[in-house]
Design a protein around this motif. Sequence first.
Motif, PDB file in Angstrom:
ATOM      1  N   ARG A 303      -8.017  -1.445 -14.104  1.00 54.38           N
ATOM      2  CA  ARG A 303      -7.019  -1.569 -15.160  1.00 54.38           C
ATOM      3  C   ARG A 303      -5.950  -0.470 -15.088  1.00 54.38           C
ATOM      4  O   ARG A 303      -5.995   0.414 -14.248  1.00 54.38           O
ATOM      5  N   GLU A 304      -5.019  -0.579 -16.003  1.00 56.40           N
ATOM      6  CA  GLU A 304      -3.858   0.314 -16.051  1.00 56.40           C
ATOM      7  C   GLU A 304      -4.273   1.783 -16.024  1.00 56.40           C
ATOM      8  O   GLU A 304      -5.214   2.186 -16.702  1.00 56.40           O
ATOM      9  N   GLY A 305      -3.559   2.562 -15.208  1.00 58.58           N
ATOM     10  CA  GLY A 305      -3.787   3.996 -15.132  1.00 58.58           C
ATOM     11  C   GLY A 305      -4.686   4.438 -14.002  1.00 58.58           C
ATOM     12  O   GLY A 305      -4.714   5.630 -13.666  1.00 58.58           O
ATOM     13  N   VAL A 306      -5.431   3.519 -13.388  1.00 58.04           N
ATOM     14  CA  VAL A 306      -6.322   3.877 -12.282  1.00 58.04           C
ATOM     15  C   VAL A 306      -5.496   4.322 -11.076  1.00 58.04           C
ATOM     16  O   VAL A 306      -4.519   3.671 -10.700  1.00 58.04           O
ATOM     17  N   ALA A 307      -5.884   5.439 -10.462  1.00 62.27           N
ATOM     18  CA  ALA A 307      -5.144   5.995  -9.329  1.00 62.27           C
ATOM     19  C   ALA A 307      -5.503   5.258  -8.037  1.00 62.27           C
ATOM     20  O   ALA A 307      -6.643   4.859  -7.824  1.00 62.27           O
ATOM     21  N   ILE A 308      -4.497   5.115  -7.159  1.00 64.46           N
ATOM     22  CA  ILE A 308      -4.655   4.471  -5.863  1.00 64.46           C
ATOM     23  C   ILE A 308      -4.471   5.524  -4.766  1.00 64.46           C
ATOM     24  O   ILE A 308      -3.503   6.285  -4.784  1.00 64.46           O
ATOM     25  N   PHE A 309      -5.401   5.536  -3.798  1.00 60.89           N
ATOM     26  CA  PHE A 309      -5.380   6.522  -2.727  1.00 60.89           C
ATOM     27  C   PHE A 309      -5.340   5.828  -1.364  1.00 60.89           C
ATOM     28  O   PHE A 309      -5.749   4.677  -1.218  1.00 60.89           O
ATOM     29  N   GLU A 310      -4.870   6.584  -0.371  1.00 61.07           N
ATOM     30  CA  GLU A 310      -4.817   6.064   0.985  1.00 61.07           C
ATOM     31  C   GLU A 310      -6.187   6.075   1.659  1.00 61.07           C
ATOM     32  O   GLU A 310      -6.484   5.222   2.502  1.00 61.07           O
ATOM     33  N   ALA A 311      -7.028   7.060   1.285  1.00 62.22           N
ATOM     34  CA  ALA A 311      -8.316   7.239   1.949  1.00 62.22           C
ATOM     35  C   ALA A 311      -9.461   7.212   0.937  1.00 62.22           C
ATOM     36  O   ALA A 311      -9.255   7.362  -0.273  1.00 62.22           O
ATOM     37  N   GLU A 312     -10.669   7.045   1.442  1.00 62.98           N
ATOM     38  CA  GLU A 312     -11.842   6.964   0.576  1.00 62.98           C
ATOM     39  C   GLU A 312     -12.161   8.313  -0.059  1.00 62.98           C
ATOM     40  O   GLU A 312     -12.787   8.367  -1.118  1.00 62.98           O
ATOM     41  N   GLN A 313     -11.698   9.396   0.573  1.00 62.83           N
ATOM     42  CA  GLN A 313     -11.922  10.727   0.015  1.00 62.83           C
ATOM     43  C   GLN A 313     -10.660  11.566   0.163  1.00 62.83           C
ATOM     44  O   GLN A 313      -9.934  11.448   1.155  1.00 62.83           O
TER      45      GLN A 313
END
Length: 374
Positions: A303-313
Motif C-alpha cells: 500500500r501507499e508509502g511502502v519504499a521500493i528498492f533496487e536490491a534485496e538488501q
Amino acid sequence: MSDSNRRTGLYDLHIQEGGRMVPFAGWDMPVQFAAGVLTEHLHTRAQAGMFDVSHMGQVLVIPEDGNIETAAKALETLIPADVLGLAQGRQRYGLFTNERGGILDDLMFANRGDHFLLVVNAACADQDIAHLGGLSGVTVRPVTDRGLIALQGPAAETVLARLVPGVDDMRFMDLRDFDWQDAVLWISRAGYTGEDGFEISIPDTHLRAFAEALLDNPEVLPVGLGARDSLRLEAGLPLYGHDMDPDVSPAEAGLGWSIPKIRRQGGARAGGFPGADAVLAELTDGPRRIRRGLRPEGRAPIREGVAIFEAEQGGEPLGHIRSGGFGPSVGGPVAMALLDPSLPDGTRLWAELRGKRIPVTIAPLPFLPPSYKR
C-alpha cells in the motif's frame, strides 16, 4: 462519522442498504455495503455497480457575453487542454496546474452549448472554485442542488436505457440531457473504473427515487469507496492526492496525453497556463520519474508509502508506492509508484513491507484493459 461531515442526498439510502459509512474528503460516504468490497468489485466488472459520487464538485462556467468561446479561452488560461476545440455535447479530461508545473487537481469539463460544466474532486472543490474565480469574462457558479451517480459495468447501458431511452446511442465522452419524471438529467458516458458506464447528474428532488429505480434492476449493486478504488487501480487510473499532487507534474503522472499539440508548440494557444514553461519543457525532454505499474509477488497488498528498492538488501529507496491494493479481477496485488522511466517493464525490484523486502515486477499499465464504448 462526524457531525461536521456533509452528507449526500443518498445518505439514508446508504444506511438502508447496509452501507458502512466513513469520513471522506469532508463527507460521510459508504466504504462498502452488505455484499463487501470483493463482491462489489467483481459485480461491477461482470454486471453493473452504482456509485454515489455526489460529493464531487459540479461547477458551471458561464460566459458573461453569451459566447461559449469566451469561456473556453478563459478556461485555457488554467487548463492545459484543447477547451476551445471541444464540440457541444462532448467532454474531456483535464488538469489544473500550479506555477511550478505541479497538479492542483484533475477534472472533467464538458461543453453544454452556452456554458461549461466542470466536475472536480471533492477534496479540492473549494480551492478549485476559488481558482476559477480569478477568471475574467465568466461567471463561476457551483451547482448546489444536484447529486451525481455513476453507473459502471457491462450491463450499465442496458439498465440505464430501461429508465432513460436513448442513452444507448451515446458514445464515450458524450454528454446529453434527458428527461426522467419531469426532471432534467445531465448524463455523460464516462467513469473511473475502466468499464463502460455513465455519470448522471440529477436534481436533489429526484436523486433518491432515481437511485432506487436503478437498484430495482437485478444487474445493479450499490458499491462503495473500497471497490471504487480497487477498480480504478486495476484500470491504471491515477487518483488525486495519491498518484498526483502539487509536487507531481503531468509528465510524471503519465498524463502528458491530456495536453495536446496545439497547447504545446507554436501558435497563439501554446502555453499560457500556470507552470507552462516547466510543464512543456518536461514533456519535451522527458521526466526524471514517471508513474509505473508494479505487480508484487504473493498475495499481500503493498500500500501507499511502502519504499521500493533496487536490491534485496541495502541501498536507498528508488521511490514509494503511491497507490496499492489487491486487484480482484487480476487475481493479485497491484500498485503504482513514481520510478525512473528508463527501467524496462519486467524489471525486478524490492518492496520493504513490515521490515522484510519482497519482490515486485514493473508491469505495463493498465493492469486490466478498458472496455469503453468508442
